[in-house]
Design an enzyme around this catalytic site. Structure first.
Site, PDB file in Angstrom:
ATOM      1  N   ASP A 121       0.818  -1.218   0.000  1.00  0.00           N
ATOM      2  CA  ASP A 121       0.000   0.000   0.000  1.00  0.00           C
ATOM      3  C   ASP A 121       0.853   1.271   0.000  1.00  0.00           C
ATOM      4  OD1 ASP A 121       0.814  -0.464   2.592  1.00  0.00           O
ATOM      5  OD2 ASP A 121      -1.023   0.283   3.509  1.00  0.00           O
ATOM      6  N   ASP A 168       1.790 -10.360   3.388  1.00  0.00           N
ATOM      7  CA  ASP A 168       0.912 -10.235   4.564  1.00  0.00           C
ATOM      8  C   ASP A 168      -0.571 -10.267   4.224  1.00  0.00           C
ATOM      9  OD1 ASP A 168       3.169  -9.903   6.050  1.00  0.00           O
ATOM     10  OD2 ASP A 168       3.048  -7.724   6.165  1.00  0.00           O
ATOM     11  N   ARG A 294       9.173 -24.889  22.939  1.00  0.00           N
ATOM     12  CA  ARG A 294      10.170 -24.353  22.015  1.00  0.00           C
ATOM     13  C   ARG A 294       9.543 -23.230  21.173  1.00  0.00           C
ATOM     14  NH1 ARG A 294      12.742 -27.290  24.750  1.00  0.00           N
ATOM     15  NH2 ARG A 294      14.317 -28.848  24.187  1.00  0.00           N
ATOM     16  N   ASN A 532     -11.306 -31.364 -10.581  1.00  0.00           N
ATOM     17  CA  ASN A 532     -12.113 -30.130 -10.509  1.00  0.00           C
ATOM     18  C   ASN A 532     -13.246 -30.165 -11.540  1.00  0.00           C
ATOM     19  OD1 ASN A 532     -12.820 -27.637  -9.449  1.00  0.00           O
ATOM     20  ND2 ASN A 532     -11.605 -26.496 -10.920  1.00  0.00           N
ATOM     21  N   ARG A 567      15.163 -28.954 -26.622  1.00  0.00           N
ATOM     22  CA  ARG A 567      14.414 -30.138 -26.203  1.00  0.00           C
ATOM     23  C   ARG A 567      12.978 -29.750 -25.890  1.00  0.00           C
ATOM     24  NH1 ARG A 567      17.239 -34.441 -22.446  1.00  0.00           N
ATOM     25  NH2 ARG A 567      18.091 -34.985 -24.478  1.00  0.00           N
ATOM     26  N   MET A 574      -3.510 -35.643 -15.340  1.00  0.00           N
ATOM     27  CA  MET A 574      -4.804 -36.262 -15.032  1.00  0.00           C
ATOM     28  C   MET A 574      -5.937 -35.257 -15.280  1.00  0.00           C
ATOM     29  SD  MET A 574      -4.458 -38.482 -11.588  1.00  0.00           S
ATOM     30  CE  MET A 574      -4.012 -40.207 -11.652  1.00  0.00           C
ATOM     31  N   GLN A 665      -2.413 -37.379  -7.270  1.00  0.00           N
ATOM     32  CA  GLN A 665      -3.454 -37.582  -6.246  1.00  0.00           C
ATOM     33  C   GLN A 665      -2.861 -37.652  -4.837  1.00  0.00           C
ATOM     34  OE1 GLN A 665      -5.605 -41.116  -7.389  1.00  0.00           O
ATOM     35  NE2 GLN A 665      -6.877 -40.020  -8.847  1.00  0.00           N
TER      36      GLN A 665
END
Length: 780
Positions: A121, A168, A294, A532, A567, A574, A665
């Protein structure tokens, strides 16, 4: 998103005679390079001249070699790099009028009147200030004899478009800023690693994450890993939080948990505005409870590493939108920021967003914490409310006498377990008894059903696959047994988590209501599949994890191709008949083409692609990446395409092929899949609870209306429930895909970024929206 007719005809001529400069400023964020790459390539595609500004605003002030011409090849191999390749710097000079005069002079001399700023910002506010005083700066430069009146006339107006790059996610008006998702990846990698060692030693771990004024990273990390407590600046803990925290940690241990995780945002404060530090919390836990504790401060690790697939796609889409916004701007158009709301690209007035961002800080300073959370936007508020509910570990004393069963259907995917955990916990909080059905509809038909408790699902968010077990079998042929077990186990509602089979299975249950009264119970389907392809939702749980797996693999493949030169790699993904993975991975990995079932192609298209690669090998970028969806065409198989490319490319390039297979998967779920699954699981059970009240008649539950069996899905900007039967019209049952797929509109972007000479459809484009409604809260 408002749609208007585009003012110009040919998008490839929109930029003729115009120059665009792109700079990154402030703190770096992963995905900035994707935004720079897209801005450069789409700018060149429109016929504009494009310039890099190195070292942010400092480069703008210093001029010289810092502002240099950008070419197509100069942004190659940038997508997978973190940080910003063109450099960023904090700049004191630009804050002075004298510094801004130098910057204006440098831009005028090069004829640049369009500036694309990627930063936070502060950087964007600086850009707007620069634009506001532009005519004054030019007048001063003419008076000082630095530029001629003719030059000033040619550059009379400066257009500014911003893209928010900040890990953030502290900028109001956008769901996600560039870099946030990647930072979450870094945090969750660390949480997963720490969890294993913490369990070994029964330790408490305190993790401090970035977020001086915004608790987004801390909050979403806590939601994604099921942390015991989270400290964020927007919502300080209540008075006496020390006792409450200790009680909660003790309760977790008494329930058999071997570890505690506490997440602290670096800007965490108490109600009276004093900082709450990780050392302070460590001392509290050690002194009061004697737990081995810790502390880990993640620091700049969160800014580093390769950008996630989401950030690459976000940066690329924003870059395209930014160029369009610049070239369509008039002197009356306010400086805008391009942003994402749901899966929609939106344009928002820059200073409105900055104002609301400042309002959050002001609300926090005044102790108006509820207002601060609302101002952060709906997405932040939903995350906070879901976290609060699920962290609540005292189930109600009054039971509802309702049994809710949870099951997984179809192929396994990452995030299924997170959805089960969230549904189970939310059900227990509502007073229900939760039942786990193992192995899908097979398990429901054969009685593989058992109670599932709060502690039995702890630690499930980070686990891949399906712990309950899942099968593709549909209930149609076993409806007699299914209905008997629903009655035997007294199941009052059903949560089905899975892919296309879950959707079809849900439909079969609805059809069976006519014959079997036992099936007249509320049902909710939560889409979870790497493909999806479930109607009723733009996103499925598991697709983001698969997408990141494919993208990471393609990165490695491209790296090997860059070493050997000349190449071309052909990679099979999938997705069944759904081209989502191939398309999005193509955009995230910088593929030259992605073959999918939804976009028909023939031998001439394949020839065009080969020709395109032959031309590409003449440039400095001597490698190619082609993605192919597994079912895109029954005749043009991966082997066929490999053989065709090998033959046609003889003497110019050689080919290799990779079939990625079931690795797509597997793996641990990404932060997006964990939080998405957690919110979906919780929302589904809250909805079922309301539906059960509606369907309770004469002492029993009877649900046979269409709206009592729904798919819970993400549509554009919100989570919505849609009746299964209403979605039939939008379903291609033969190919197991929805008839309308939002992501098809993104495919031209991939082709343009791969330097194909196609027409970008700009007949539909984003109009300027506004950030604030009457209540002052964001429309997010």
């Amino acid at each position: 998103m408002s749609k208007v007719l585009h003012p110009t005809g040919d998008p490839t001529k929109m930029g003729f005679g115009k120059s665009i400069a792109v700079l990154t400023s402030g703190g770096d964020a992963q995905g900035m390079n994707a935004a720079v790459r897209a801005t450069v390539r789409v700018g060149l595609y429109t016929g504009a001249k494009v310039y890099f500004v190195h070292e942010g605003y400092q480069g703008l002030v210093d001029g010289g070699e810092n502002i240099c011409s950008a070419s197509w090849e100069s942004v190659s191999m940038m997508l997978q790099l973190g940080g910003t390749v063109i450099g960023s710097a904090r700049c004191k000079d630009f804050r002075t009028r004298e510094g801004r005069m130098k910057a204006a002079c440098n831009l005028v001399k090069l004829g640049i009147t369009n500036l694309c700023v990627i930063g936070g910002d502060g950087s964007l506010t600086g850009a707007n200030e620069f634009r506001t005083e532009w005519s004054g700066l030019l007048a001063d430069l003419v008076r000082a004899g630095k530029i001629s009146a003719e030059e000033a006339k040619k550059s009379s107006h400066l257009n500014i478009v911003g893209m928010v790059g900040s890990i953030d996610n502290d900028f109001c008006g956008t769901d996600m800023t560039i870099g946030t998702d990647s930072a979450l990846h870094r945090i969750i990698e660390v949480v997963d690693a720490i969890t294993t060692t913490a369990q070994s030693h029964q330790r408490t771990f305190i993790l401090e994450v970035m977020g001086r004024h915004c608790g987004y990273l801390a909050l979403v990390s806590a939601l994604a890993c099921g942390a015991d407590w989270v400290f964020i600046p927007e919502m300080p803990p209540d008075e006496g939080w020390e006792d409450h925290l200790c009680r909660r940690l003790m309760a977790q241990r008494s329930r058999g948990s071997r570890l505690n995780v506490i997440i602290v945002a670096e800007g965490a404060i108490s109600r009276d505005g004093k900082p709450i530090t990780s050392d302070q919390i460590k001392k509290l836990v050690t002194d009061r409870l004697g737990f081995d504790t810790r502390t880990t401060v993640l620091g700049h690790v969160q800014r580093g590493g390769t950008p996630s697939a989401f950030d690459r796609i976000l940066g690329s889409r924003m870059g395209v939108e930014a160029v369009m916004a610049l070239l369509e701007a008039t002197p009356d158009t306010p400086a805008c920021v391009v942003s994402l709301s749901g899966n929609q690209a939106v344009r928002l007035p820059l200073m409105e967003c900055v104002q609301v961002t400042k309002d959050v800080t002001a609300a926090m300073a005044q102790g108006k914490f509820e207002e601060a959370i609302k101002l952060r936007g709906r997405s932040f508020e939903n995350n906070w409310n879901t976290y609060k509910l699920l962290a609540h570990i005292n189930p109600p004393d009054v039971k509802s006498n309702i049994n809710v069963a949870v099951m997984n259907i179809g192929a396994p995917c990452a995030g299924m377990n997170a959805a089960v955990r969230s549904a189970v916990k939310m059900g227990i909080i509502q007073g229900h008894s939760m039942l786990a059905v193992h192995d899908g509809f097979d398990g429901l038909a054969h009685g593989q059903i058992e109670p599932i408790t709060w502690t039995s699902v702890s630690g499930w968010t980070g686990k891949g696959g399906s712990i309950l077990g899942t099968k593709r079998t549909l209930p149609g042929k076993m409806m007699e047994e299914v209905s008997q077990n629903i009655a035997k186990y007294n199941i009052h509602a059903l949560v089905i988590i899975g892919g296309f089979e879950a959707y079809v299975g849900g439909l079969e249950l609805v059809q069976a209501r006519e014959k079997y009264e036992e099936v007249c119970i509320p049902i909710v389907v939560i889409p979870a599949t790497v493909s999806n392809n479930v109607p009723g939702s733009d996103f499925s749980i598991g697709a983001d994890t698969a997408l990141n797996t494919i993208t990471a693999t393609c990165d490695r493949i491209k790296q090997s191709a860059a070493g050997t030169k000349r190449r071309v790699f052909i990679v099979e993904t999938m997705g069944g008949y759904c081209g989502y993975l191939a398309t999005m991975a193509g955009l995230a990995a910088g593929a030259d083409a992605a073959y999918i079932f939804e976009e028909k192609f023939n031998i001439r298209d394949l020839e065009t692609n080969v020709q395109h690669l032959l031309e590409k090998m003449k440039t400095t970028v001597k490698r190619g990446l082609i993605l192919r969806n597994e079912n895109c065409n029954s005749n043009y198989t991966t082997d066929f395409i490999f053989n065709l490319y090998s033959e046609e490319g003889k003497g110019v390039f050689d080919c290799r092929k990779n079939v990625l297979g079931h690795m797509q998967q597997g793996g641990t779920p990404t932060p997006f899949d964990r939080t998405f699954a957690t919110k979906m699981g919780a929302k589904s059970v809250l909805w079922l609870t309301e539906k059960l009240k509606e369907c309770y008649r004469h002492g029993r539950i009877f649900a046979n209306t269409p709206d009592s069996a729904c798919v819970l899905g993400m549509k554009k900007r919100a989570l919505t429930f849609q009746p299964l039967v209403d979605l039939k019209a939008d379903t291609d049952f033969e190919h197991r895909i929805p008839k309308t797929e939002w992501w098809l509109k993104i495919r031209p972007i991939m082709k343009i970024l791969a330097k194909y000479d196609i027409k970008l459809d700009t007949s539909e484009h984003t109009n300027m929206e506004h950030v604030v409604n009457k209540t002052g809260s964001l429309r997010k």
